[in-house]
Design an enzyme around this catalytic site. Structure first.
Site, PDB file in Angstrom:
ATOM      1  CG  ASP A   8      42.472  36.057  30.158  1.00 24.30           C
ATOM      2  OD1 ASP A   8      41.986  34.911  30.257  1.00 24.30           O
ATOM      3  OD2 ASP A   8      43.391  36.464  30.876  1.00 24.30           O
ATOM      4  CG  ASP A 129      43.323  35.121  40.703  1.00 26.12           C
ATOM      5  OD1 ASP A 129      43.632  34.094  40.079  1.00 26.12           O
ATOM      6  OD2 ASP A 129      42.301  35.787  40.460  1.00 26.12           O
TER       7      ASP A 129
END
Length: 239
Positions: A8, A129
């Protein structure tokens, strides 16, 4: 089963969040490029990269870093974060990534998703998500009332190559992934699922692998690697 170690990227650094909260962010000393080289040298074939700056701003911010990773290692890259247009998808494909992950744009504009799947066959993944069964968007800052299962059924025939299913309550916590809900979801849909969020140990990965569920394609591991709970060499033995 594919094991995806994660990178990330925020402000050019490798970071991890807890439950998607940018106020609970840890930065790590290795650069994204150095981390990708570690994974490649460790024997991995795939890597999951998220441009967190892109997710926030709605456009790619860290493409130069990803381009460098592509130059330096032969990894299959799936990239997400800030991908909002066909041109965004096209530029990543031309750069040489394996899968382009659409999240917010896929949910808010299913027409765009369908077009992307048609134009770039077997190249489009969708990141969902999820919090309490409902989808969150825009770097998890925007909660919707859209049920994950309803949305997947809606896009089931578009040609989406995989769904990356992240339980926000689990992500970055190292409390174990939400295997139960993912398995339940996998039994109701045709698109292969990748489990994301909460992996804390090799045992978690072994448990997912032992399911032998043909509709669970892989697992993404991030914070547990960075914090040293899982050694890259041990994880690579499960590939």
């Amino acid at each position: 089963m594919i094991i995806f170690p994660a990178i990330d990227i925020k402000d050019g650094k490798c970071v991890r969040l807890i439950k998607g909260d940018f106020n609970k962010m840890t930065s790590y000393k290795d650069s994204p490029i150095a981390q990708a080289i570690k994974y490649f040298q460790g024997g991995f074939n795939d890597v999951h990269i998220v441009d967190l700056d892109g997710a926030i701003h709605g456009k790619s911010i860290n493409s130069i870093i990803v381009r460098e990773i592509i130059k330096k290692v032969k990894l299959k890259i799936q990239i997400g974060g800030g991908i909002r247009t066909i041109d965004d998808v096209n530029s990543w494909i031309e750069m040489g990534v394996d899968k382009v992950v659409m999240g917010t744009a896929a949910v808010e504009n299913t027409g765009l998703l369908e077009t992307a799947c048609s134009k770039f066959q077997n190249k489009i993944a969708v990141a969902l998500d999820v919090k309490d069964g409902l989808i969150a968007l825009s770097g998890w800052k925007k909660q919707t009332n859209i049920s994950a299962i309803d949305f997947i059924k809606k896009i089931q025939n578009f040609g989406v190559s995989r769904i990356i299913y992240t339980d926000i309550y689990k992500d970055g916590t190292k409390q174990g992934p939400n295997i139960k809900d993912t398995v339940e979801l996998s039994s109701k849909v045709k698109i292969p699922l990748v489990i994301s969020g909460g992996v804390s140990s090799l045992e978690d990965v072994k448990k997912i692998k032992s399911l032998n569920n043909p509709n669970i394609e892989g697992v993404i591991i991030g914070k547990a690697i960075y914090d040293g709970d899982i050694k890259i060499s041990d994880l690579a033995e499960l590939i």
